[in-house]
Design a protein around this motif. Structure first.
Motif, PDB file in Angstrom:
ATOM      1  N   TYR A   9      50.289  47.449  35.928  1.00  0.00           N
ATOM      2  CA  TYR A   9      49.092  47.767  36.711  1.00  0.00           C
ATOM      3  C   TYR A   9      47.831  47.589  35.862  1.00  0.00           C
ATOM      4  CZ  TYR A   9      45.676  50.067  39.613  1.00  0.00           C
ATOM      5  OH  TYR A   9      44.550  50.329  40.358  1.00  0.00           O
ATOM      6  N   LEU A  10      47.865  48.078  34.623  1.00  0.00           N
ATOM      7  CA  LEU A  10      46.697  47.953  33.748  1.00  0.00           C
ATOM      8  C   LEU A  10      46.363  46.498  33.460  1.00  0.00           C
ATOM      9  CD1 LEU A  10      47.234  50.946  31.300  1.00  0.00           C
ATOM     10  CD2 LEU A  10      45.541  50.744  33.146  1.00  0.00           C
ATOM     11  N   PHE A  11      47.376  45.680  33.196  1.00  0.00           N
ATOM     12  CA  PHE A  11      47.137  44.252  32.995  1.00  0.00           C
ATOM     13  C   PHE A  11      46.510  43.647  34.251  1.00  0.00           C
ATOM     14  CE2 PHE A  11      49.814  44.042  29.203  1.00  0.00           C
ATOM     15  CZ  PHE A  11      49.207  43.025  28.495  1.00  0.00           C
ATOM     16  N   ALA A  17      37.428  38.145  36.362  1.00  0.00           N
ATOM     17  CA  ALA A  17      36.336  37.420  37.013  1.00  0.00           C
ATOM     18  C   ALA A  17      34.999  38.119  36.781  1.00  0.00           C
ATOM     19  CB  ALA A  17      36.604  37.268  38.504  1.00  0.00           C
ATOM     20  N   ASP A  18      35.007  39.438  36.823  1.00  0.00           N
ATOM     21  CA  ASP A  18      33.775  40.194  36.583  1.00  0.00           C
ATOM     22  C   ASP A  18      33.252  39.934  35.170  1.00  0.00           C
ATOM     23  OD1 ASP A  18      33.516  41.933  39.055  1.00  0.00           O
ATOM     24  OD2 ASP A  18      35.529  42.481  38.404  1.00  0.00           O
ATOM     25  N   LEU A  19      34.146  40.029  34.186  1.00  0.00           N
ATOM     26  CA  LEU A  19      33.724  39.855  32.799  1.00  0.00           C
ATOM     27  C   LEU A  19      33.304  38.416  32.495  1.00  0.00           C
ATOM     28  CD1 LEU A  19      36.353  42.105  31.018  1.00  0.00           C
ATOM     29  CD2 LEU A  19      33.959  42.616  31.483  1.00  0.00           C
ATOM     30  N   VAL A  20      34.048  37.460  32.990  1.00  0.00           N
ATOM     31  CA  VAL A  20      33.694  36.062  32.763  1.00  0.00           C
ATOM     32  C   VAL A  20      32.342  35.751  33.404  1.00  0.00           C
ATOM     33  CG1 VAL A  20      34.326  33.670  33.332  1.00  0.00           C
ATOM     34  CG2 VAL A  20      36.043  35.236  32.420  1.00  0.00           C
ATOM     35  N   THR A  21      32.106  36.271  34.594  1.00  0.00           N
ATOM     36  CA  THR A  21      30.826  36.039  35.261  1.00  0.00           C
ATOM     37  C   THR A  21      29.678  36.647  34.462  1.00  0.00           C
ATOM     38  OG1 THR A  21      31.900  35.980  37.414  1.00  0.00           O
ATOM     39  CG2 THR A  21      29.527  36.357  37.402  1.00  0.00           C
ATOM     40  N   ARG A  22      29.872  37.834  33.959  1.00  0.00           N
ATOM     41  CA  ARG A  22      28.817  38.473  33.149  1.00  0.00           C
ATOM     42  C   ARG A  22      28.534  37.671  31.882  1.00  0.00           C
ATOM     43  NH1 ARG A  22      30.892  44.440  34.241  1.00  0.00           N
ATOM     44  NH2 ARG A  22      29.916  44.676  36.272  1.00  0.00           N
ATOM     45  N   ILE A  23      29.595  37.174  31.255  1.00  0.00           N
ATOM     46  CA  ILE A  23      29.415  36.367  30.046  1.00  0.00           C
ATOM     47  C   ILE A  23      28.715  35.046  30.383  1.00  0.00           C
ATOM     48  CG2 ILE A  23      30.647  35.027  28.277  1.00  0.00           C
ATOM     49  CD1 ILE A  23      32.769  37.334  28.325  1.00  0.00           C
ATOM     50  N   ALA A  24      29.185  34.373  31.429  1.00  0.00           N
ATOM     51  CA  ALA A  24      28.656  33.062  31.789  1.00  0.00           C
ATOM     52  C   ALA A  24      27.198  33.116  32.232  1.00  0.00           C
ATOM     53  CB  ALA A  24      29.506  32.433  32.890  1.00  0.00           C
ATOM     54  N   THR A  25      26.819  34.210  32.873  1.00  0.00           N
ATOM     55  CA  THR A  25      25.452  34.306  33.412  1.00  0.00           C
ATOM     56  C   THR A  25      24.586  35.292  32.639  1.00  0.00           C
ATOM     57  OG1 THR A  25      26.000  36.052  35.004  1.00  0.00           O
ATOM     58  CG2 THR A  25      26.298  33.749  35.729  1.00  0.00           C
ATOM     59  N   GLN A  26      25.083  35.772  31.530  1.00  0.00           N
ATOM     60  CA  GLN A  26      24.390  36.771  30.713  1.00  0.00           C
ATOM     61  C   GLN A  26      23.976  37.978  31.546  1.00  0.00           C
ATOM     62  OE1 GLN A  26      21.319  34.324  28.959  1.00  0.00           O
ATOM     63  NE2 GLN A  26      22.686  33.669  27.326  1.00  0.00           N
ATOM     64  N   PHE A  93      44.302  45.909  43.984  1.00  0.00           N
ATOM     65  CA  PHE A  93      43.761  47.263  44.142  1.00  0.00           C
ATOM     66  C   PHE A  93      43.432  47.896  42.787  1.00  0.00           C
ATOM     67  CE2 PHE A  93      46.759  46.742  47.781  1.00  0.00           C
ATOM     68  CZ  PHE A  93      45.814  46.747  48.798  1.00  0.00           C
ATOM     69  N   PRO A  94      42.425  47.379  42.063  1.00  0.00           N
ATOM     70  CA  PRO A  94      42.097  47.956  40.756  1.00  0.00           C
ATOM     71  C   PRO A  94      41.349  49.286  40.888  1.00  0.00           C
ATOM     72  CG  PRO A  94      40.575  46.185  41.282  1.00  0.00           C
ATOM     73  CD  PRO A  94      41.597  46.234  42.389  1.00  0.00           C
ATOM     74  N   VAL A  95      41.796  50.257  40.155  1.00  0.00           N
ATOM     75  CA  VAL A  95      41.190  51.586  40.214  1.00  0.00           C
ATOM     76  C   VAL A  95      39.731  51.555  39.764  1.00  0.00           C
ATOM     77  CG1 VAL A  95      41.970  52.284  37.907  1.00  0.00           C
ATOM     78  CG2 VAL A  95      41.582  54.019  39.660  1.00  0.00           C
ATOM     79  N   TRP A  96      39.390  50.632  38.858  1.00  0.00           N
ATOM     80  CA  TRP A  96      38.050  50.587  38.255  1.00  0.00           C
ATOM     81  C   TRP A  96      36.967  50.195  39.246  1.00  0.00           C
ATOM     82  CZ3 TRP A  96      40.354  52.655  34.448  1.00  0.00           C
ATOM     83  CH2 TRP A  96      41.528  52.129  33.925  1.00  0.00           C
ATOM     84  N   THR A  97      37.333  49.552  40.327  1.00  0.00           N
ATOM     85  CA  THR A  97      36.334  49.069  41.285  1.00  0.00           C
ATOM     86  C   THR A  97      36.589  49.630  42.682  1.00  0.00           C
ATOM     87  OG1 THR A  97      37.645  47.069  41.641  1.00  0.00           O
ATOM     88  CG2 THR A  97      35.859  46.927  40.024  1.00  0.00           C
ATOM     89  N   GLY A  98      37.027  50.853  42.737  1.00  0.00           N
ATOM     90  CA  GLY A  98      37.255  51.488  44.034  1.00  0.00           C
ATOM     91  C   GLY A  98      38.361  50.842  44.835  1.00  0.00           C
ATOM     92  N   PHE A  99      39.347  50.291  44.146  1.00  0.00           N
ATOM     93  CA  PHE A  99      40.512  49.648  44.756  1.00  0.00           C
ATOM     94  C   PHE A  99      40.132  48.404  45.564  1.00  0.00           C
ATOM     95  CE2 PHE A  99      41.558  54.100  44.070  1.00  0.00           C
ATOM     96  CZ  PHE A  99      42.643  53.963  43.231  1.00  0.00           C
ATOM     97  N   ARG A 100      39.010  47.777  45.215  1.00  0.00           N
ATOM     98  CA  ARG A 100      38.581  46.519  45.827  1.00  0.00           C
ATOM     99  C   ARG A 100      38.754  45.411  44.802  1.00  0.00           C
ATOM    100  NH1 ARG A 100      33.259  46.693  46.233  1.00  0.00           N
ATOM    101  NH2 ARG A 100      33.308  44.545  46.931  1.00  0.00           N
ATOM    102  N   GLY A 101      39.774  44.606  44.981  1.00  0.00           N
ATOM    103  CA  GLY A 101      40.055  43.554  44.010  1.00  0.00           C
ATOM    104  C   GLY A 101      40.125  42.184  44.646  1.00  0.00           C
ATOM    105  N   GLY A 102      40.839  41.303  43.962  1.00  0.00           N
ATOM    106  CA  GLY A 102      40.978  39.931  44.417  1.00  0.00           C
ATOM    107  C   GLY A 102      42.174  39.742  45.323  1.00  0.00           C
TER     108      GLY A 102
END
Length: 187
Positions: A9-11, A17-26, A93-102
């Motif tokens: 689940y943690l993996f 996508a969130d992290l790559v987008t933040r890196i790509a777009t600063q 269903f990632p817990v970190w984003t209110g269970f809204r995932g891909g």
């Protein structure tokens, strides 16, 4: 088994996508509010371009692959299926984003590489063919999910070899039902 589920689940819930987008777009773009809003490789490709979309795809596949491998290391065959299934659930269903995932497509592909490698090329071809034929990726994924479950049942019933994956059995069928159900539900 519990450790395999937790690790999987943690993996799966790692927000690639969130992290790559933040890196790509600063930090200028939030992938969840850009394009389709889906934090997955297809939306990342549409928003960020092919190179960054490929990075998201590789990371999402790796989540499912490593969850299955580590699940097997801590819980043998049942742990592999549990970890792989949990990675798909974590992505959807990632817990970190209110269970809204891909949608879980790439993560389920990685999970299949880990625990149902004999099916992976069949899944790839079925999804591509049906997606191209219909002109819709969603149709390709739904057809791929149905074939995934039927293939798992066939591998289990006929005791077919599973390459480097765990031996085919009820665990493979359960993994396929859960994984396909999660992907289908996310569409």
């Amino acid at each position: 088994m519990l450790v395999a589920l937790l690790v999987g689940y943690l993996f799966g819930s790692f927000p690639s996508a969130d992290l790559v987008t933040r890196i790509a777009t600063q930090g200028q773009v939030d992938i969840r509010s850009a394009g389709s809003g889906n934090p997955g490789a297809l939306n990342a490709t549409n928003v960020l371009g092919k190179r960054w979309g490929a990075v998201v795809l590789v990371l999402d596949v790796a989540k499912g692959l490593f969850a299955g491998i580590l699940g097997r290391a801590v819980g043998v065959n049942a742990g592999a299926y549990a970890g792989a299934s949990a990675s798909i659930a974590g992505h959807v269903f990632p817990v970190w984003t209110g269970f809204r995932g891909g949608k879980g497509v790439a993560t389920s592909a990685g999970a299949c590489l880990a625990v149902f490698p004999a099916y992976f090329p069949i899944n790839f071809l079925a999804a591509i063919f049906s997606g191209l034929r219909s002109g819709r990726a969603e149709t390709g994924m739904k057809v791929g999910c149905a074939i995934w479950v039927v293939a798992a049942a066939a591998w289990w019933l006929f005791d077919l070899p599973n390459l480097w994956g765990p031996p085919a059995g009820f665990g493979l069928f359960a993994f396929s039902m859960i994984g396909a159900g999660l992907v289908y539900l996310a569409f």
